[in-house]
Structures are given as structure tokens and as C-alpha cells.
Enzyme design. Sequence first.
Site, PDB file in Angstrom:
ATOM      1  N   ASP A 154      -8.360 -26.864  38.672  1.00 44.40           N
ATOM      2  CA  ASP A 154      -7.161 -27.130  39.464  1.00 44.40           C
ATOM      3  C   ASP A 154      -6.262 -28.124  38.720  1.00 44.40           C
ATOM      4  OD1 ASP A 154      -5.511 -26.949  41.633  1.00 44.40           O
ATOM      5  OD2 ASP A 154      -6.526 -28.523  42.758  1.00 44.40           O
ATOM      6  N   GLN A 180       3.629 -23.726  35.579  1.00 49.85           N
ATOM      7  CA  GLN A 180       3.822 -25.148  35.858  1.00 49.85           C
ATOM      8  C   GLN A 180       3.299 -25.982  34.689  1.00 49.85           C
ATOM      9  OE1 GLN A 180       5.010 -26.746  38.970  1.00 49.85           O
ATOM     10  NE2 GLN A 180       6.048 -24.795  39.002  1.00 49.85           N
ATOM     11  N   CYS A 211      -2.794 -16.647  42.585  1.00 45.66           N
ATOM     12  CA  CYS A 211      -3.605 -17.863  42.547  1.00 45.66           C
ATOM     13  C   CYS A 211      -3.423 -18.456  43.933  1.00 45.66           C
ATOM     14  CB  CYS A 211      -3.160 -18.793  41.421  1.00 45.66           C
ATOM     15  SG  CYS A 211      -1.379 -19.053  41.294  1.00 45.66           S
ATOM     16  N   ALA A 212      -3.176 -19.765  44.036  1.00 46.89           N
ATOM     17  CA  ALA A 212      -2.773 -20.297  45.335  1.00 46.89           C
ATOM     18  C   ALA A 212      -1.274 -20.069  45.490  1.00 46.89           C
ATOM     19  CB  ALA A 212      -3.122 -21.775  45.430  1.00 46.89           C
ATOM     20  N   VAL A 215       1.910 -20.341  42.248  1.00 46.60           N
ATOM     21  CA  VAL A 215       2.741 -19.775  41.180  1.00 46.60           C
ATOM     22  C   VAL A 215       2.286 -20.087  39.749  1.00 46.60           C
ATOM     23  CG1 VAL A 215       4.954 -19.563  42.379  1.00 46.60           C
ATOM     24  CG2 VAL A 215       4.269 -21.780  41.486  1.00 46.60           C
ATOM     25  N   GLY A 216       1.614 -21.234  39.552  1.00 44.70           N
ATOM     26  CA  GLY A 216       1.369 -21.696  38.185  1.00 44.70           C
ATOM     27  C   GLY A 216       0.505 -20.768  37.362  1.00 44.70           C
ATOM     28  N   ARG A 217      -0.705 -20.516  37.830  1.00 49.47           N
ATOM     29  CA  ARG A 217      -1.639 -19.700  37.045  1.00 49.47           C
ATOM     30  C   ARG A 217      -1.194 -18.247  36.993  1.00 49.47           C
ATOM     31  NH1 ARG A 217      -7.156 -22.122  39.818  1.00 49.47           N
ATOM     32  NH2 ARG A 217      -6.172 -24.073  40.453  1.00 49.47           N
TER      33      ARG A 217
END
Length: 305
Positions: A192, A269, A226-227, A229-231
Amino acid sequence: FGLSRSVAVSVEDFEAYYKKQRADSNCGFAEEFEDLKVVGTAQSKLHALNVENKPKNRYNNVLPDSSRVKLSILHGSPSDDYINANYMPGYNSRKEFIAAQGPLPTTVNDFWRMIWEKNVQTLVMLTRCNEQGRVKCEQYWSSGTKRCDNIIVKATSEITLEDWTLRDFDIKNVKTAETRAVRQFHFTAWPDHGVPETTELLISFRHLVREHMNQYSRHSPTVVHCAGVGRTGTFIAIDRLIFQIERENTVDVFGIVHDLRMHRPLMVQTEYVFLNQCALDIIRSRTGTNVDLIYQNTAAIYENI
């Protein structure tokens, strides 16, 4: 609002460029990333902020806009068509991927409905359901059979490897009695707010997913979540980067992230430097270092199972 500047670098010059941008604590990359901050943020969020749809969003700053995925209207309410997901451009088509948030308890049914309606056969999950004591994604499957409105989801196999888990599902539409197969690729080695330990790990995982996409998902989108946007942005960007390097002999991480953010704000991100590192390692692997062996091993593990 076009590219403020494309940063396309030829494969031959990329190592020198990378070293220059990495200097002084990634100063050059930090400047590039700063230029991306506002990209895509000005788009209308009308549907996402509609009073009936607001509870369907996991984060209040990750909201789909013009490229949002629309579902069918089930109960005659216009808000039935809303899900927090966007069509995303891949290297091969402008709707090659769907980037989605990790489902909430109340949106699991919509998530499976999207998979059915968009004929999705490849599903990529890049988060654990719980990380550091926080729920990042509702577990939207069970070990047996799960009913989601008109879709019955049946788990048919699960293979747990060190860094990822592969799950197969049969999904059946109760109304038409049609059944389809969906494979989920669940990457479990992503910390994370960090990046995977090695670029090879994610590059190998991408090859595994791409193999399945080429076989089953040429005419339908691949869902990545993912949760938030980043991954998800990072995974889609790596897939595009590899094609760009192989087919155009150039690297343009900035341009790829810019394009993704025009479709879903905040894509990629903390992983911006990591993406450039991936590009460097992909280029090095083509000149014959060890990464190719990893790909072969991955394929072998797969066949043995």
C-alpha cells in the site's frame, strides 16, 4: 487541452535521459509529474455527483466523467446505469481497458453486471481486500457460488502463487441461461502506498495477463481495478509502454499518463518514477539480460499447473 509537452525519448537515448531525470532526488521526474497534476481534473462530474450515485463512489476525488462506463437501466431509474469505472485507452484500441474502483458492498452486483454486459473475460485485481487494517475492496467473489441480481458467479479454480493468485469463474445469466468464463489475475505483492519490490515482478505479471487478453479479450475490454486509481493506472501504463518500446522504439511515460488522466483523473500516483524504471528495465531486458528467463519461468509455472 493538449499535451503540455510530450516527453518522447528514443530507446537508445532513454538510459541517459533517465539518469538526468533521476539526479537530485528525482528532480526531473518530480517536475514532469507536477505538470500532470491538473490534467483531466476539469471535466464534468455531473453523473458521479448525482445524489443517487454519490454513495457508489469509494473516494470523493476519484470520479468518472465523459468516458464513464454505462450499464443498462434495470429498474427504470436513470441512476441504474452508473458505476465508478471508465473506458481507458490501451495501445491497441481506445477502449481496451476499463479502470474501475474496488467494489463497495453495495456495488458488487453492479460490478458483475458490468463484467457481463461488457463481455469481460480478463479481470485484473491489484490490491488486497484489506491493507494495513483498512478495507480497500469488498471481496466480490466467494469460494462457492454467489448470486448477484441476475448473475450467478461460480468459482471453479484458485491457484495461489507467491506474488499473485489466479482464479477462474463461470458466470451465468439467469435470464438467458448463458454461461461465460472469466479469469481473475490477482496481484498480491503490491505494498500500500508503495511500489512492488522489483520491476520484473510486475512486468512478468503483465505478460501473463497479456497472454490471456490476446487469447480471449481481443474484442472486449479487460477490467483493471485496485482501490482507486494509482496501481490501475500503473498497470495499464506498463502494458502500453511495452508496446511502445517494441513497436515504436520510443518511451513516453509522460504522454501515456497524460492520456490516461484525460480519461480518469489521478491515474498513476506514487508510481511515476517506478514506471520510468520499468521502461529502463524493459529496454535492458531486450539487450539480453535476465528478465527473459523470468518470463519463461512464469509460462512454465502456468503450464505445470
